[in-house]
Scaffold this motif. Structure first.
Motif, mmCIF file in Angstrom:
data_model
loop_
_atom_site.group_PDB
_atom_site.id
_atom_site.type_symbol
_atom_site.label_atom_id
_atom_site.label_comp_id
_atom_site.label_asym_id
_atom_site.label_seq_id
_atom_site.Cartn_x
_atom_site.Cartn_y
_atom_site.Cartn_z
ATOM 1 N N HIS A 60 0.831 -1.210 0.000
ATOM 2 C CA HIS A 60 0.000 0.000 0.000
ATOM 3 C C HIS A 60 0.865 1.259 0.000
ATOM 4 O O HIS A 60 0.574 2.235 -0.699
ATOM 5 C CB HIS A 60 -0.920 -0.005 1.227
ATOM 6 N N MET A 64 1.060 4.114 -2.922
ATOM 7 C CA MET A 64 0.807 5.562 -2.760
ATOM 8 C C MET A 64 1.722 6.353 -3.713
ATOM 9 O O MET A 64 1.310 7.351 -4.310
ATOM 10 C CB MET A 64 1.075 5.968 -1.316
ATOM 11 N N SER A 86 -10.007 3.764 -3.901
ATOM 12 C CA SER A 86 -9.031 3.627 -2.809
ATOM 13 C C SER A 86 -9.472 2.643 -1.737
ATOM 14 O O SER A 86 -8.645 1.993 -1.130
ATOM 15 C CB SER A 86 -8.801 5.001 -2.169
ATOM 16 N N PHE A 87 -10.767 2.580 -1.462
ATOM 17 C CA PHE A 87 -11.223 1.709 -0.372
ATOM 18 C C PHE A 87 -12.684 1.363 -0.618
ATOM 19 O O PHE A 87 -13.534 2.260 -0.675
ATOM 20 C CB PHE A 87 -11.064 2.433 0.978
ATOM 21 N N LEU A 102 -4.369 1.763 6.317
ATOM 22 C CA LEU A 102 -5.007 2.392 5.146
ATOM 23 C C LEU A 102 -5.700 3.692 5.527
ATOM 24 O O LEU A 102 -5.640 4.684 4.800
ATOM 25 C CB LEU A 102 -6.014 1.423 4.529
ATOM 26 N N MET A 103 -6.315 3.710 6.684
ATOM 27 C CA MET A 103 -7.068 4.891 7.117
ATOM 28 C C MET A 103 -6.140 6.075 7.438
ATOM 29 O O MET A 103 -6.598 7.206 7.553
ATOM 30 C CB MET A 103 -7.951 4.563 8.334
ATOM 31 N N PRO A 106 -4.819 8.950 3.786
ATOM 32 C CA PRO A 106 -5.213 10.316 3.374
ATOM 33 C C PRO A 106 -4.397 11.392 4.082
ATOM 34 O O PRO A 106 -3.995 12.381 3.475
ATOM 35 C CB PRO A 106 -6.694 10.361 3.743
ATOM 36 N N PHE A 109 -1.000 11.414 2.536
ATOM 37 C CA PHE A 109 -1.074 12.087 1.222
ATOM 38 C C PHE A 109 -1.094 13.599 1.433
ATOM 39 O O PHE A 109 -0.372 14.342 0.770
ATOM 40 C CB PHE A 109 -2.331 11.639 0.481
ATOM 41 N N LEU A 144 -8.273 18.434 2.805
ATOM 42 C CA LEU A 144 -7.936 18.393 1.372
ATOM 43 C C LEU A 144 -9.029 19.066 0.539
ATOM 44 O O LEU A 144 -8.754 19.853 -0.366
ATOM 45 C CB LEU A 144 -7.771 16.943 0.917
ATOM 46 N N TRP A 238 -0.458 -2.752 -9.081
ATOM 47 C CA TRP A 238 -0.504 -1.303 -8.951
ATOM 48 C C TRP A 238 0.830 -0.670 -8.588
ATOM 49 O O TRP A 238 1.227 0.301 -9.210
ATOM 50 C CB TRP A 238 -1.604 -0.861 -7.980
HETATM 51 C C1 V0D Z 1 -8.198 5.046 2.643
HETATM 52 C C2 V0D Z 1 -7.675 4.090 1.685
HETATM 53 C C3 V0D Z 1 -6.594 4.604 0.801
HETATM 54 C C4 V0D Z 1 -5.679 3.688 0.293
HETATM 55 C C5 V0D Z 1 -4.679 4.142 -0.522
HETATM 56 N N1 V0D Z 1 -3.779 3.228 -1.017
HETATM 57 C C6 V0D Z 1 -3.990 1.796 -0.840
HETATM 58 C C7 V0D Z 1 -4.753 1.199 -1.927
HETATM 59 C C8 V0D Z 1 -4.236 1.376 -3.275
HETATM 60 C C9 V0D Z 1 -2.870 1.867 -3.485
HETATM 61 C C10 V0D Z 1 -2.695 3.328 -3.171
HETATM 62 C C11 V0D Z 1 -2.550 3.563 -1.707
HETATM 63 N N2 V0D Z 1 -4.613 5.489 -0.809
HETATM 64 N N3 V0D Z 1 -3.766 6.176 -1.619
HETATM 65 C C12 V0D Z 1 -4.147 7.465 -1.590
HETATM 66 C C13 V0D Z 1 -5.252 7.609 -0.772
HETATM 67 C C14 V0D Z 1 -5.988 8.822 -0.502
HETATM 68 C C15 V0D Z 1 -7.343 8.761 -0.203
HETATM 69 C C16 V0D Z 1 -8.052 9.927 0.004
HETATM 70 C C17 V0D Z 1 -7.403 11.133 -0.087
HETATM 71 F F1 V0D Z 1 -8.109 12.275 0.096
HETATM 72 C C18 V0D Z 1 -6.057 11.206 -0.373
HETATM 73 C C19 V0D Z 1 -5.343 10.055 -0.593
HETATM 74 C C20 V0D Z 1 -5.542 6.331 -0.283
HETATM 75 N N4 V0D Z 1 -6.539 5.925 0.522
#
Ligand code: V0D
Length: 263
Positions: A60, A64, A86-87, A102-103, A106, A109, A144, A238
């Motif tokens: 994960h 990102m 994303s989820f 995961l939570m 954000p 980011f 955001l 990914w």
């Molecule tokens: C809450 C689960 C989740 C998982 C996740 N992964 C895990 C799954 C896929 C790979 C990418 C990284 N990312 N990557 C960015 C966000 C993100 C979400 C909202 C936002 F406003 C800004 C960024 C994110 N959110």
């Protein structure tokens, strides 16, 4: 293995100025028809980590970085809307420690990329239900959204705590309420009005949906909105997806003749 661990420990790359060859490729693609809206199912992060003997959260974290690479690529190309799954509502079944990680993404980011998001005039939007998300996650999403609310560039949508069937049921419930309250008459109902009750209201429907890691399924993602979308399934996981592979998918899209169901 050591190299992968070093990459993981090194965290995120600083923004790379697109090289000349990337700039050339970008300009070349911009000559052809571009999808207005690209939706992506970012699959394969856990398997990517497992193959390397790393914990799932390493996948994960690496994923990102790919999120940021693809945001840059879509913005450089001039794509109007980029939606990232994303989820899903089904992801709550995962182990607690993985969900907790995961939570926190954000917020991660927000800390790492808000400056670049603002420099690129990107508008951030969430598709899904805030109910059920931890408070710190909701706060990061709100920060955001608030920071980018006046931005007019790429519309970046994170589908979070999202499930298409529940989105459709929620729309039906709200339409029933509006008919009962007299806010609308049943005879007004049509596809366009129905779409306005979805999380994706006012967005163009995806022209292209890309799913990574070889699964050939839609997995309860934008079922209504993807009715006429070109679908692209790639074996690449990914974390290994990239600007180059994104451009290849756009090239494939440009080669396909689009018929919208007509002959
Ligand atoms: C809450 C689960 C989740 C998982 C996740 N992964 C895990 C799954 C896929 C790979 C990418 C990284 N990312 N990557 C960015 C966000 C993100 C979400 C909202 C936002 F406003 C800004 C960024 C994110 N959110």
């Amino acid at each position: 293995m050591i190299q992968t661990l070093k990459q993981w420990l090194a965290g995120y790359k600083a923004e790379e100025t697109p090289s000349e060859s990337i700039q050339r490729k970008t300009a070349e693609l911009q000559k052809g028809p571009l999808p207005r809206h690209v939706a992506m199912i970012m699959d394969g992060n856990g398997r990517w980590a497992k193959k390397r003997g790393l914990p799932r959260i390493a996948g994960h974290r690496a994923g990102m970085q790919t999120v940021c690479d693809i945001i840059r690529a879509a913005d450089d190309l001039g794509i109007e809307v980029l939606t990232l799954y994303s989820f899903s509502t089904e992801n709550w079944k995962r182990p607690k420690e993985e969900i907790n990680y995961l939570m926190g993404l954000p917020e991660e980011f927000l800390k790492m990329y808000l400056n670049e998001i603002m420099e690129r005039n990107i508008h951030v939007r969430m598709l899904g239900q805030e109910e059920g998300l931890p408070g710190h996650t909701v706060n990061a999403l709100h920060r955001l959204k608030e920071a980018t609310k006046d931005n007019t560039g790429l519309e970046l949508c994170f589908a979070m705590n999202y499930g298409s069937r529940s989105e459709i049921l929620r729309a039906v419930e709200r339409i029933i309420d509006d008919v009962k309250s007299g806010k609308m008459d049943k005879s007004q109902l049509n596809e366009s009005l129905f779409s306005s009750y979805l999380f994706t209201a006012n967005l163009p429907e995806p022209d292209l949906m890309i799913r990574t890691s070889g699964e050939v399924r839609i997995s309860n993602f934008m079922l209504w909105q993807l009715a006429y979308s070109e679908l692209c399934f790639t074996e690449v996981q990914w974390p290994d997806f990239s600007r180059e592979r994104f451009y290849q998918a756009i090239e494939d899209f440009q080669r396909r003749s689009r018929r919208y169901g007509a002959v």
